[in-house]
Scaffold this motif. Structure first.
Motif, mmCIF file in Angstrom:
data_model
loop_
_atom_site.group_PDB
_atom_site.id
_atom_site.type_symbol
_atom_site.label_atom_id
_atom_site.label_comp_id
_atom_site.label_asym_id
_atom_site.label_seq_id
_atom_site.Cartn_x
_atom_site.Cartn_y
_atom_site.Cartn_z
ATOM 1 N N SER A 150 31.889 -8.535 93.686
ATOM 2 C CA SER A 150 30.467 -8.280 93.911
ATOM 3 C C SER A 150 30.129 -6.831 93.594
ATOM 4 C CB SER A 150 30.095 -8.585 95.366
ATOM 5 O OG SER A 150 30.372 -9.930 95.688
ATOM 6 N N GLY A 152 28.427 -3.242 94.409
ATOM 7 C CA GLY A 152 28.082 -2.414 95.540
ATOM 8 C C GLY A 152 26.887 -1.543 95.223
ATOM 9 N N ASP A 153 26.474 -0.740 96.170
ATOM 10 C CA ASP A 153 25.336 0.171 96.009
ATOM 11 C C ASP A 153 25.851 1.497 95.456
ATOM 12 O OD1 ASP A 153 23.094 1.730 96.126
ATOM 13 O OD2 ASP A 153 22.725 1.454 98.275
ATOM 14 N N SER A 154 25.626 1.732 94.167
ATOM 15 C CA SER A 154 26.138 2.959 93.544
ATOM 16 C C SER A 154 25.477 4.209 94.104
ATOM 17 C CB SER A 154 25.946 2.912 92.028
ATOM 18 O OG SER A 154 24.590 2.701 91.694
ATOM 19 N N THR A 156 25.230 5.010 97.071
ATOM 20 C CA THR A 156 25.993 5.490 98.230
ATOM 21 C C THR A 156 27.288 6.182 97.816
ATOM 22 O OG1 THR A 156 27.184 3.383 98.502
ATOM 23 C CG2 THR A 156 25.064 3.613 99.634
ATOM 24 N N ASN A 213 34.789 0.825 94.476
ATOM 25 C CA ASN A 213 34.906 1.705 95.629
ATOM 26 C C ASN A 213 36.026 1.176 96.520
ATOM 27 O OD1 ASN A 213 33.854 -0.478 97.079
ATOM 28 N ND2 ASN A 213 31.793 0.403 97.221
ATOM 29 N N SER A 215 35.975 -0.384 99.152
ATOM 30 C CA SER A 215 35.687 -1.673 99.789
ATOM 31 C C SER A 215 35.851 -2.835 98.812
ATOM 32 C CB SER A 215 34.259 -1.678 100.359
ATOM 33 O OG SER A 215 34.112 -0.696 101.369
ATOM 34 N N GLU A 217 34.096 -3.176 96.019
ATOM 35 C CA GLU A 217 32.819 -3.454 95.372
ATOM 36 C C GLU A 217 32.735 -2.696 94.052
ATOM 37 O OE1 GLU A 217 29.972 -3.958 99.305
ATOM 38 O OE2 GLU A 217 30.401 -1.944 98.525
ATOM 39 N N VAL A 219 31.026 -0.386 91.670
ATOM 40 C CA VAL A 219 29.969 0.633 91.690
ATOM 41 C C VAL A 219 29.670 1.165 90.304
ATOM 42 C CG1 VAL A 219 30.339 1.340 94.072
ATOM 43 C CG2 VAL A 219 31.658 2.436 92.235
ATOM 44 N N SER A 241 26.189 0.895 89.099
ATOM 45 C CA SER A 241 25.960 -0.527 89.368
ATOM 46 C C SER A 241 24.495 -0.847 89.641
ATOM 47 C CB SER A 241 26.820 -0.983 90.555
ATOM 48 O OG SER A 241 26.466 -0.273 91.736
ATOM 49 N N ASN A 242 23.748 0.093 90.208
ATOM 50 C CA ASN A 242 22.342 -0.188 90.496
ATOM 51 C C ASN A 242 21.507 -0.329 89.225
ATOM 52 O OD1 ASN A 242 22.998 -0.139 93.161
ATOM 53 N ND2 ASN A 242 21.792 1.646 93.705
ATOM 54 N N THR A 245 23.032 -4.049 87.785
ATOM 55 C CA THR A 245 22.629 -5.280 88.473
ATOM 56 C C THR A 245 21.261 -5.764 88.016
ATOM 57 O OG1 THR A 245 21.854 -3.875 90.308
ATOM 58 C CG2 THR A 245 24.009 -4.919 90.537
#
Length: 474
Positions: A150, A152-154, A156, A213, A215, A217, A219, A241-242, A245
């Motif tokens: 999946s 993640g929120d890049s 962050t 990252n 986790s 995910e 990024v 990634s933002n 996506t």
């Protein structure tokens, strides 16, 4: 007392080392084992046209010419098309077989083969591509659900965070490298660039692979490296990634991107430009031209400074372009502009960028070299009033007006800021110009208003930009 100080320092060092050890992972093995099944190797093949000029360079009529021709003919010749292969990486983002990679990995490919970490190969079809972000979406059909990862929120991801890259470097097969986020929001050459820079080793063949990252995910999508020798030197770039996506969502839904379009030409607001127009802070996007389109329909004008778009502040042109591109086509947005010393709110219904691109023909550059009816030196510029002959020589439209720059003093501020012969100054102080007297009047008006500089709208080959020139030496 000194002993207590010594032990306090020693304790602080021990605590710092302990915290550093806790922040540094002992191993990436668990993370690699978790995400590896979703990472794929990509092999593409392309049929290239025959190369009819395959003989080495030898003197015409030389016996070597016949020798090399006979050698080529004995080996089947080079007059037939041939197939070439290329390698890259990618990752599965859904159990039904959607795969993300770089556009340049699969561009022009006739066949795309996906090799999975746990074995097996499948042919892939191209769902859609986006050259602007170098992202491609592929699809395979498998007998059962596929392991996937999946996004993640890049946003962050912080500089200094641990990251792990996976892919197929130099065709060596599945490989893992680790490093940290070295920098954020890097721009290379694209309009929508938002790269994460990392020192995790990225080499040829890693293109299209994921940057994870801690986790697990994704990024970033590994895209490019900076290197003098073609190999990794610790400066790699992954598209955030933002950005990816949103592109993937559109490619999956439409097979193409659908970006918002405002319909303006813009430039950054510099300190001298801000001072020249009375803007307290050098921020926003300065509108240099408003051709037919959404912005014109919404009442925007050349010289406006866009301070806010759809409820969010605009810091510079790059931020505005990305925000407009991410906006929904057909959406009515509120745009706050700075105009004539105050803010004004406009309502603009966005168009689609892909439909608008290519509608403005490229202008041609020609040199100005004639005597003008009226000519004068002002602010380091030799200016001529417009004439039909100048319009023809500069390939301008019959209705084109302004002052033509005949020459620029190489020691002047105007020269330092890029003004050159052949430029056309259409506005000064955000008012149109027809004569040299108009220009001199704008200078006097600016001085009386306490301005230290004068804002000029300059066009070259049809492309507009604003330039602020100092009035101190005038």
């Amino acid at each position: 007392m000194r002993a207590l100080w010594f032990w306090a320092v020693a304790l602080a060092l021990v605590l710092a080392q302990t915290l550093a050890a806790q922040a540094r992972p002992e191993s990436f093995a668990d993370l690699a084992q978790k995400v590896s099944p979703a990472v794929v190797n990509i092999t593409t093949s392309t049929v290239v046209a025959a190369n009819t000029d395959t003989l080495p360079m030898v003197p015409e009529g030389s016996p070597f010419e016949d020798f090399f021709r006979e050698f080529r003919d004995r080996n089947g010749g080079e007059d037939q098309p041939r197939r070439t292969s290329a390698l890259g990486s990618g990752f599965v983002i859904s159990e039904d077989g959607f795969i993300v990679t770089n556009n340049h990995v699969i561009e022009s490919a006739d066949e795309i083969i996906i090799e999975f970490y746990e074995g097996g190969e499948l042919k892939a079809e191209v769902i859609g591509t986006d050259p602007k972000t170098d992202i491609a979406l592929l699809k395979v059909t498998a007998d059962g659900p596929l392991p996937f990862v999946s996004f993640g929120d890049s946003d962050t991801a912080r500089v200094g965070d641990w990251v792990m890259a996976m892919g197929n470097p130099l065709g060596q097969g599945f490989s893992v490298s680790a490093g940290i986020v070295s920098a954020r929001n890097r721009a290379l050459s694209g309009t929508y660039d938002d790269y994460i820079q990392t020192d995790a080793a990225i080499n040829r063949g890693n293109s299209g692979g994921p940057l994870f990252n801690m986790s697990g995910e994704v990024v970033g999508v590994n895209t490019a490296i900076l290197s003098p020798n073609g190999g990794s030197i610790g400066i790699g770039f992954s598209m955030a990634s933002n950005v990816v996506t949103r592109v993937v969502e559109q490619l999956k839904e439409f097979g193409e991107t659908r970006r918002g379009w405002l319909g303006v030409r813009i430039q950054d607001v510099t300190e001298d430009v801000a001072e020249a127009i009375g803007l307290e802070q050098a921020r926003g996007a300065l509108v240099t031209d408003v051709p037919e389109g959404p912005a014109m329909d919404g009442g925007m004008k050349s010289g406006d400074v866009i301070l806010s778009f759809d409820g969010k502040d605009v810091e510079d042109t790059r931020g505005l372009v990305r925000r407009v591109g991410n906006a929904e086509v057909g959406k009515a947005v509120r745009v706050v502009v700075f105009r004539d010393g105050k803010t004004t709110t406009l309502k603009v219904t966005l168009g689609r960028r892909e439909e608008a691109e290519g509608t403005v023909p490229a202008a041609q550059t020609q040199d100005a070299e004639d005597p003008a009816p009226v000519e004068r030196d002002v602010l380091g510029l030799t200016l001529s009033e417009m004439s039909d002959e100048l319009r023809q020589q500069l390939d301008l439209k019959p209705e084109a007006n302004g002052l033509v720059v005949r020459d620029v003093d190489p020691e002047s501020e105007a020269y330092e800021k890029g003004l050159r012969g052949g430029d056309v100054i259409t506005e000064a102080g955000q008012q149109s110009l027809a004569t040299v007297e108009d220009f001199e009047t704008r200078i006097e008006d600016a001085k009386e208003a306490g301005r230290k500089s004068l804002l000029l709208l300059v066009r070259r080959s049809g492309e507009p930009r604003f330039v602020a020139l100092s009035l101190d030496d005038e």
